[in-house]
Each structure stands twice: as C-alpha cells, then as structure tokens.
Scaffold this motif. Sequence first.
Motif, PDB file in Angstrom:
ATOM      1  N   GLN A 192       0.828  -1.077   0.010  1.00 25.35           N
ATOM      2  CA  GLN A 192      -0.043   0.007  -0.077  1.00 25.35           C
ATOM      3  C   GLN A 192       0.886   1.322   0.050  1.00 25.35           C
ATOM      4  OE1 GLN A 192      -3.382  -0.053  -0.573  1.00 25.35           O
ATOM      5  NE2 GLN A 192      -2.864  -2.078  -0.582  1.00 25.35           N
ATOM      6  N   PRO A 193       0.429   2.250  -0.670  1.00 20.48           N
ATOM      7  CA  PRO A 193       1.186   3.564  -0.684  1.00 20.48           C
ATOM      8  C   PRO A 193       1.206   4.330   0.784  1.00 20.48           C
ATOM      9  CG  PRO A 193      -0.661   3.814  -2.079  1.00 20.48           C
ATOM     10  CD  PRO A 193      -0.817   2.365  -1.547  1.00 20.48           C
ATOM     11  N   VAL A 194       2.398   4.602   1.130  1.00 14.52           N
ATOM     12  CA  VAL A 194       2.442   5.244   2.643  1.00 14.52           C
ATOM     13  C   VAL A 194       3.080   6.633   2.269  1.00 14.52           C
ATOM     14  CG1 VAL A 194       3.491   5.173   4.741  1.00 14.52           C
ATOM     15  CG2 VAL A 194       2.827   3.093   3.692  1.00 14.52           C
ATOM     16  N   GLU A 195       2.397   7.664   2.841  1.00 23.24           N
ATOM     17  CA  GLU A 195       2.791   9.195   2.861  1.00 23.24           C
ATOM     18  C   GLU A 195       3.974   9.322   3.608  1.00 23.24           C
ATOM     19  OE1 GLU A 195      -0.151  12.254   2.635  1.00 23.24           O
ATOM     20  OE2 GLU A 195       0.773  12.977   4.410  1.00 23.24           O
ATOM     21  N   TYR A 196       5.262   9.715   2.993  1.00 22.43           N
ATOM     22  CA  TYR A 196       6.267  10.264   3.681  1.00 22.43           C
ATOM     23  C   TYR A 196       6.723  11.510   3.686  1.00 22.43           C
ATOM     24  CZ  TYR A 196       8.848  10.572  -0.765  1.00 22.43           C
ATOM     25  OH  TYR A 196       9.263  10.841  -2.191  1.00 22.43           O
ATOM     26  N   TYR A 197       5.608  12.511   2.867  1.00 16.12           N
ATOM     27  CA  TYR A 197       5.958  13.708   2.806  1.00 16.12           C
ATOM     28  C   TYR A 197       4.892  14.492   2.277  1.00 16.12           C
ATOM     29  CZ  TYR A 197       8.246  18.377   1.722  1.00 16.12           C
ATOM     30  OH  TYR A 197       8.411  19.537   1.747  1.00 16.12           O
TER      31      TYR A 197
ATOM     32  N   GLY B 168      -3.355   3.289  -9.525  1.00 15.44           N
ATOM     33  CA  GLY B 168      -4.412   4.175  -8.818  1.00 15.44           C
ATOM     34  C   GLY B 168      -3.898   4.243  -7.582  1.00 15.44           C
ATOM     35  N   GLY B 169      -3.230   3.699  -6.782  1.00 21.00           N
ATOM     36  CA  GLY B 169      -2.692   3.389  -5.494  1.00 21.00           C
ATOM     37  C   GLY B 169      -2.343   5.036  -4.991  1.00 21.00           C
ATOM     38  N   SER B 170      -1.611   5.299  -5.850  1.00 22.84           N
ATOM     39  CA  SER B 170      -0.861   6.678  -5.226  1.00 22.84           C
ATOM     40  C   SER B 170      -1.662   7.918  -5.440  1.00 22.84           C
ATOM     41  CB  SER B 170       0.665   7.059  -6.229  1.00 22.84           C
ATOM     42  OG  SER B 170       1.447   6.329  -6.045  1.00 22.84           O
TER      43      SER B 170
END
Length: 209
Positions: free
Chosen positions: A110-115, A137-139
């Motif tokens: 899964q995409p994880v936000e780092y910024y 489409g994940g991001s």
Amino acid sequence: MGNVHVLDHPLIQHKLTFIRDVSTGTKEFRELVNEVATLMAFEITRHLPLQEVTVETPVGPAQSHTLAGKKLGIVPILRAGLGMSDGVLNLIPAAKVGHIGLYRDPETLQPVEYYAKLPSDIEEREFIVVDPMLATGGSAVEAIQSLKKRGANQIKLMCLIAAPEGVEAVQEAHPDIDIYLAALDEKLNEKGYIIPGLGDAGDRLFGTK
Ligand code: URA
C-alpha cells in the motif's frame, strides 16, 4: 461519479506520440512532458470564473474580462509529478504548489505518505493533482485522500496516461473527482507498467534507471 476526460487536442496527441517513443532522450522527454502539461492545463482551466472589468484602450473604454481570482493549487505526486508542475505553472503562475511524497510499503504494497507540504489555505483552493502515470491508482487515491483529510474540497486529477485499472480505483475511492488524461491505455502488465504506456516516467524524466 467523476468524469474521465481524454483531452484529444491534436497538439497533445502529437506530442504524446514522441513522449511514448523509446528513442526520445531525457532532455526532449522532459520538454515534451512540460509542453503537454501546459496544453492540458489550458483545457482544464476552461471553467475558471471571469469578472467584468473596464479597460482603457488607446481609443477609449472597453468592457472586458479578467479572471475572478479563484485560488488554485498544483500538487505533484513525487517524484514523476514534478515533471508536470512547471508546465501547469507556465499558464497559472500565481498558483501555489504543494508536494506529496508516497512510497509503497514492501509488505502491504500500500502507498504510505512520507512527505506532505501544502498551502495553508487549503479549503479555499482548487487543486490539480499531477502525476504522469495513473497505473494501479494507489498513489493518486492516497494523495487525494491526503488532500481531503486536510480540508481540500475542490480537486482534479491530471495524468498523461492511465490504465483502466487506475481510473476505476480512483473512481471507486473518490467518485467526486474529475480525471483528465492525454490517453487511456489498454491495461497494466504483471509488473504494474501501463501497456503500451511510455515506460517508467520518473526514470525517463530524470535520466535514472
Ligand atoms: N509508473 C510509471 O512510471 N510507468 C508505468 O507504466 C506505470 C507506473
């Protein structure tokens, strides 16, 4: 349900052909992505409200129009989205630019936000989220979620090329969002690349492998 708009302007389609071409080098690829982003921005800003003004021409007063001052924001998804943000700024230089960085968790995928660094007056702005490739489409789903949870309520998504899988994912998670594309391609392959697509947009923009 948000609409999918494939922008079929001849200049967009012409330039996209050379963006896809494997023999196009980094410099030209970057220039073309920038140009197509400008042309796409031209199409997707058609709805901007105008106000009537009077202007003095050399021969007298004229009733004319200026933009009514709607606040805009551009949000490139790092890193490939950076290749499109200057192209949009060419047309809307007063727009604020936010950035969202995501990585894919190797276990959950899964995409994880780092910024995330966004303008402070989020509720008042209309945002254009930019990313060249709408693959799974994940991001895009996560970036739009990130904007919404901070208060954004007017968001458009602008990508060069999408796979049907990515469009469906965004429409399912965010049915209120309009999606603007230069092309809707056939499918994703087993490695998550859009077919026929253009390869890895980030690598082609920045000359990495
Ligand atoms: N990201 C890319 O850069 N290219 C693809 O084809 C899919 C995702």
